[in-house]
Design an enzyme around this catalytic site. Structure first.
Site, PDB file in Angstrom:
ATOM      1  N   THR A   1       0.847  -1.198   0.000  1.00  0.00           N
ATOM      2  CA  THR A   1       0.000   0.000   0.000  1.00  0.00           C
ATOM      3  C   THR A   1       0.880   1.244   0.000  1.00  0.00           C
ATOM      4  OG1 THR A   1      -1.659  -1.192   1.282  1.00  0.00           O
ATOM      5  CG2 THR A   1      -1.859   1.200   1.217  1.00  0.00           C
TER       6      THR A   1
ATOM      7  N   GLY B   1      -1.594  -1.193   6.409  1.00  0.00           N
ATOM      8  CA  GLY B   1      -1.532  -2.282   7.372  1.00  0.00           C
ATOM      9  C   GLY B   1      -2.679  -3.252   7.195  1.00  0.00           C
TER      10      GLY B   1
END
Lengths: 135, 193
Positions: free
Chosen positions: A1, A53
């Protein structure tokens, strides 16, 4: 990400996040990255933020809006607000981090993993790129 | 004039110094710095924060080093499925896309959802149809796929098969889950939502 939060010369804040999600994901699984208020949030009164995360935990902790709300309603500084929210994520069992910039140009880069690819560049001349937890 | 600047991330995980060669560390340093400079150039020239965000993220999406755009992880079907979102703090406007398979820079489409549609989130084929209507050139999914991500998927499937060969496993609390692999390391993980 990957993600970015920015403050421009007019005092406007913005944030964005982009991801491929999780290896081997099924069932049309979607994490926090495209969820406004979880993985991405911006409010000119407080801060702009992007998270990375375990997305499920970041959704449940409503990370982006939670940091902003702590600043707006409780008057917390960005650093403290982000730390408090990340503590909530940790308590749920989630791992990851957040980067954010506030309306005064203060930045924070916090994570509960061993490392996070991260960096900032400010009009004060400060610039930093880091990867590991001890940097 | 207001002070200005930006902050970026490119993933948090078990990133340990011993696991990254000096050459790979240098690659990451250079790419993160490039992303910062791309966004900062927008801000420094008087551009808007929203455009700086897009400029910085596009650099990271175009790099195979990170789990976004080119270099994204593969889903269970061996396909890259991409998600992105963006938010403007002045107008409290927002745009998001999920489950894209053919949009080279998902962050750009998220911005277009925010600025050129009346909606906040578009998903899957519908989002890509919206992109085509805006004139986007779609790329084959293979553009995003890298050898490293294919290897990670293979490993996740091996671990899954060793657990019984089911397409869906259950975690300790009996919830349906699936085996995945961290972005930057290889410990197997059962993740769930």
């Amino acid at each position: 990400t990957v993600g970015c939060a920015a403050l421009d010369k007019r005092g406007n804040l913005a944030a964005g996040t982009s991801t491929g999600g999780m290896t081997n994901k099924k069932f049309g699984r979607v994490g926090d990255s495209p969820i406004i208020g979880a993985g991405t949030y911006a409010n000119n009164r407080t801060c702009a933020l992007s998270a990375t995360g375990h997305g499920e935990y970041f959704i449940r902790a409503v990370v982006g809006h939670d940091v902003s709300a702590r600043m707006e309603y409780q008057g917390m500084p960005l650093e403290k607000a982000a730390a408090a929210t990340l503590t909530n994520v940790s308590a749920l069992g989630g791992k990851g981090g957040v980067i954010a910039i506030d309306h005064d140009g203060k930045v924070t880069m916090q994570f509960n993993t061993p490392g996070m690819f991260r960096g900032f560049r400010l009009s004060t001349g400060e610039k930093k790129v880091a990867m590991f937890g001890d940097e | 004039m207001h002070s200005y600047g930006l902050v970026i991330h490119a993933g948090a995980a078990a990133i340990l110094r011993k696991d990254l060669s000096p050459e790979l560390q240098a690659e990451h340093q250079a790419k993160l710095s490039e992303a910062l400079d791309a966004g900062y150039a927008v801000l420094d020239s008087g551009g808007e924060a929203i455009d700086a965000v897009v400029a910085a993220i596009r650099v990271l999406e175009d790099s195979p080093l990170y789990n976004a755009g080119k270099g994204a992880v593969l889903n269970a079907g061996g396909v890259c499925e991409l998600d992105a979102s963006i938010m403007d703090g002045k107008a409290q406007a927002a745009g998001a896309v999920a489950g894209l398979q053919h949009i080279k820079n998902p962050i750009t489409l998220a911005r277009d959802v925010m600025q050129k549609s009346a909606h906040v989130m578009l998903a899957g084929e519908g989002a890509e149809k919206f992109a085509r209507e805006l004139g986007y050139e779609l790329v084959p999914n293979e553009y995003f796929q890298t050898p490293l991500r294919k290897k990670q998927l293979e490993k996740a499937k091996e671990i899954e098969a060793a657990g019984g060969g089911h397409t869906a496993i259950r975690d300790a609390e009996g919830r349906i889950s699936f085996v995945t692999i961290d972005d930057h390391a290889d410990p197997e993980r059962h993740k769930w939502g």
